[in-house]
Design a protein around this motif. Structure first.
Motif, PDB file in Angstrom:
ATOM      1  N   GLU A 117       0.846  -1.185   0.000  1.00  0.00           N
ATOM      2  CA  GLU A 117       0.000   0.000   0.000  1.00  0.00           C
ATOM      3  C   GLU A 117       0.886   1.241   0.000  1.00  0.00           C
ATOM      4  O   GLU A 117       1.988   1.242   0.556  1.00  0.00           O
ATOM      5  CB  GLU A 117      -0.921   0.012   1.219  1.00  0.00           C
ATOM      6  CG  GLU A 117      -1.978  -1.084   1.193  1.00  0.00           C
ATOM      7  CD  GLU A 117      -2.932  -0.964   2.370  1.00  0.00           C
ATOM      8  OE1 GLU A 117      -2.779  -0.010   3.162  1.00  0.00           O
ATOM      9  OE2 GLU A 117      -3.828  -1.829   2.484  1.00  0.00           O
ATOM     10  N   ALA A 118       0.391   2.306  -0.616  1.00  0.00           N
ATOM     11  CA  ALA A 118       1.213   3.503  -0.773  1.00  0.00           C
ATOM     12  C   ALA A 118       0.360   4.757  -0.623  1.00  0.00           C
ATOM     13  O   ALA A 118      -0.855   4.724  -0.869  1.00  0.00           O
ATOM     14  CB  ALA A 118       1.906   3.501  -2.130  1.00  0.00           C
ATOM     15  N   PRO A 119       0.972   5.874  -0.224  1.00  0.00           N
ATOM     16  CA  PRO A 119       0.255   7.160  -0.142  1.00  0.00           C
ATOM     17  C   PRO A 119      -0.156   7.662  -1.523  1.00  0.00           C
ATOM     18  O   PRO A 119       0.068   6.995  -2.546  1.00  0.00           O
ATOM     19  CB  PRO A 119       1.291   8.097   0.499  1.00  0.00           C
ATOM     20  CG  PRO A 119       2.286   7.205   1.143  1.00  0.00           C
ATOM     21  CD  PRO A 119       2.333   5.967   0.288  1.00  0.00           C
ATOM     22  N   GLU A 128       7.640   6.621   2.292  1.00  0.00           N
ATOM     23  CA  GLU A 128       6.980   5.497   2.963  1.00  0.00           C
ATOM     24  C   GLU A 128       7.714   4.179   2.719  1.00  0.00           C
ATOM     25  O   GLU A 128       7.960   3.396   3.643  1.00  0.00           O
ATOM     26  CB  GLU A 128       5.537   5.397   2.459  1.00  0.00           C
ATOM     27  CG  GLU A 128       4.766   4.190   2.953  1.00  0.00           C
ATOM     28  CD  GLU A 128       4.138   4.390   4.327  1.00  0.00           C
ATOM     29  OE1 GLU A 128       3.480   3.449   4.806  1.00  0.00           O
ATOM     30  OE2 GLU A 128       4.318   5.480   4.908  1.00  0.00           O
ATOM     31  N   LEU A 129       8.085   3.931   1.472  1.00  0.00           N
ATOM     32  CA  LEU A 129       8.743   2.667   1.153  1.00  0.00           C
ATOM     33  C   LEU A 129      10.151   2.602   1.734  1.00  0.00           C
ATOM     34  O   LEU A 129      10.638   1.515   2.065  1.00  0.00           O
ATOM     35  CB  LEU A 129       8.774   2.442  -0.354  1.00  0.00           C
ATOM     36  CG  LEU A 129       7.597   1.628  -0.902  1.00  0.00           C
ATOM     37  CD1 LEU A 129       6.263   2.309  -0.613  1.00  0.00           C
ATOM     38  CD2 LEU A 129       7.755   1.402  -2.394  1.00  0.00           C
ATOM     39  N   HIS A 131      11.094   4.107   4.690  1.00  0.00           N
ATOM     40  CA  HIS A 131      10.995   3.932   6.145  1.00  0.00           C
ATOM     41  C   HIS A 131      10.378   2.589   6.533  1.00  0.00           C
ATOM     42  O   HIS A 131      10.822   1.955   7.489  1.00  0.00           O
ATOM     43  CB  HIS A 131      10.198   5.083   6.755  1.00  0.00           C
ATOM     44  CG  HIS A 131      10.887   6.408   6.674  1.00  0.00           C
ATOM     45  ND1 HIS A 131      12.099   6.657   7.276  1.00  0.00           N
ATOM     46  CD2 HIS A 131      10.552   7.553   6.028  1.00  0.00           C
ATOM     47  CE1 HIS A 131      12.477   7.902   7.034  1.00  0.00           C
ATOM     48  NE2 HIS A 131      11.563   8.460   6.271  1.00  0.00           N
ATOM     49  N   ARG A 132       9.373   2.144   5.793  1.00  0.00           N
ATOM     50  CA  ARG A 132       8.676   0.914   6.180  1.00  0.00           C
ATOM     51  C   ARG A 132       9.337  -0.348   5.645  1.00  0.00           C
ATOM     52  O   ARG A 132       9.328  -1.394   6.293  1.00  0.00           O
ATOM     53  CB  ARG A 132       7.218   0.942   5.706  1.00  0.00           C
ATOM     54  CG  ARG A 132       6.338   1.968   6.418  1.00  0.00           C
ATOM     55  CD  ARG A 132       4.882   1.578   6.320  1.00  0.00           C
ATOM     56  NE  ARG A 132       4.594   0.390   7.114  1.00  0.00           N
ATOM     57  CZ  ARG A 132       3.550  -0.404   6.900  1.00  0.00           C
ATOM     58  NH1 ARG A 132       2.731  -0.166   5.899  1.00  0.00           N
ATOM     59  NH2 ARG A 132       3.339  -1.454   7.666  1.00  0.00           N
ATOM     60  N   TYR A 133       9.924  -0.257   4.434  1.00  0.00           N
ATOM     61  CA  TYR A 133      10.429  -1.466   3.788  1.00  0.00           C
ATOM     62  C   TYR A 133      11.924  -1.432   3.486  1.00  0.00           C
ATOM     63  O   TYR A 133      12.473  -2.413   2.994  1.00  0.00           O
ATOM     64  CB  TYR A 133       9.665  -1.711   2.482  1.00  0.00           C
ATOM     65  CG  TYR A 133       8.189  -1.946   2.677  1.00  0.00           C
ATOM     66  CD1 TYR A 133       7.687  -3.206   3.006  1.00  0.00           C
ATOM     67  CD2 TYR A 133       7.274  -0.901   2.541  1.00  0.00           C
ATOM     68  CE1 TYR A 133       6.330  -3.420   3.190  1.00  0.00           C
ATOM     69  CE2 TYR A 133       5.917  -1.104   2.716  1.00  0.00           C
ATOM     70  CZ  TYR A 133       5.449  -2.361   3.048  1.00  0.00           C
ATOM     71  OH  TYR A 133       4.101  -2.579   3.237  1.00  0.00           O
ATOM     72  N   GLY A 134      12.572  -0.290   3.745  1.00  0.00           N
ATOM     73  CA  GLY A 134      14.000  -0.188   3.463  1.00  0.00           C
ATOM     74  C   GLY A 134      14.321  -0.119   1.991  1.00  0.00           C
ATOM     75  O   GLY A 134      15.451  -0.411   1.584  1.00  0.00           O
ATOM     76  N   LEU A 135      13.358   0.294   1.170  1.00  0.00           N
ATOM     77  CA  LEU A 135      13.564   0.399  -0.273  1.00  0.00           C
ATOM     78  C   LEU A 135      14.020   1.805  -0.636  1.00  0.00           C
ATOM     79  O   LEU A 135      13.420   2.791  -0.198  1.00  0.00           O
ATOM     80  CB  LEU A 135      12.273   0.066  -1.027  1.00  0.00           C
ATOM     81  CG  LEU A 135      11.743  -1.358  -0.871  1.00  0.00           C
ATOM     82  CD1 LEU A 135      10.405  -1.498  -1.584  1.00  0.00           C
ATOM     83  CD2 LEU A 135      12.738  -2.372  -1.426  1.00  0.00           C
TER      84      LEU A 135
END
Length: 247
Positions: A117-119, A128-129, A131-135
């Motif tokens: 899911e994305a903003p 977001e990606l 901070h949350r997934y390290g991408l």
């Protein structure tokens, strides 16, 4: 006679000196800051863009010590909420599709895919990606409207070194030094003011370098909406992408 772009910038520097000096510390070159601002404005003003990017990143190999691994990227963006990145590296081939509400990830090498899911806009999605997934998306900093402020915040000095040729283009060269990292920028000396080349040196990681070269910039191209929609290939396995942090 055509007046060189930088001559115009130097003329503007005096006019903005009073405004910029209240923001920039003593070792900040106002000409360098003005050039970075023009580049940031140029990239932010385009509602659609496409480019190629070749990156090289220093990594520690257990057998050979520090080596550089290269990746070729195709980047497509339609603001504010569409993005597609196709990355082909030495170890893997990966793709990302952002359509305004989710990011699809496909690993061509392993033949698997997943969704996140994305903003509702590109910049928030990149954050977001990360901070949350390290991408980390390639050269994402160049697309932030706060690019210049971010460079100033992490630097103790920023200098304009004049014009030079890089990757077949005449460029402004800027060097920013900070405690944790140093940045070298080459920005096209033309009407577009687009980034051409960069080198980032991480002083906290034995001066490891991350560099990139942009090519084939196309501003406001006709990009079909289908490019941002991912369709799983036949036989591909769906995987769950687990965030490293909670919301």
């Amino acid at each position: 006679m055509r007046i060189p772009t930088f001559a115009i910038l130097i003329g503007l520097t005096t006019a903005v000196q009073a405004q910029t000096s209240s923001i920039a510390p003593p070792l900040m070159d106002t000409a360098a800051i003005l050039i970075m601002d023009r580049m940031a404005d140029a990239t932010a003003a385009r509602t659609r863009a496409a480019s190629n990017l070749r990156t090289g990143q220093d990594v520690q190999d257990p057998d050979h010590g520090t080596i550089t691994r290269f990746t070729d990227h195709e980047v497509y963006m339609t603001g504010p909420d569409r993005m597609h990145v196709n990355s082909i590296g030495e170890a893997a081939h990966k793709g990302y599709w952002y359509n305004g509400w989710q990011v699809a990830y496909y690993n061509f090498t392993e033949h698997n895919y997943g969704f996140m899911e994305a903003p509702e806009n590109i910049i928030a999605t990149i954050d977001e990606l990360h901070h949350r997934y390290g991408l980390d998306f390639p050269a994402a900093d160049f697309f932030y409207p706060t690019f210049t402020d971010d460079v100033i915040a992490q630097s103790t000095s920023i200098r304009y070194l004049g014009t030079t040729h890089m990757d077949g283009k005449e460029c402004f060269r800027i060097v920013a030094h900070g405690k944790d990292q140093s940045v070298q920028l080459w920005i096209a000396n033309d009407a577009a003011f687009l980034p051409v080349h960069f080198i980032i040196t991480d002083h906290t990681q034995n001066n490891a370098q991350y560099e990139g070269a942009f090519a084939n910039w196309v501003m406001n191209p006709d990009i079909p909406e289908q490019l941002y929609e991912f369709m799983p290939p036949p036989g591909a396995a769906q995987v769950t992408i687990v965030p490293r942090t909670a919301n």
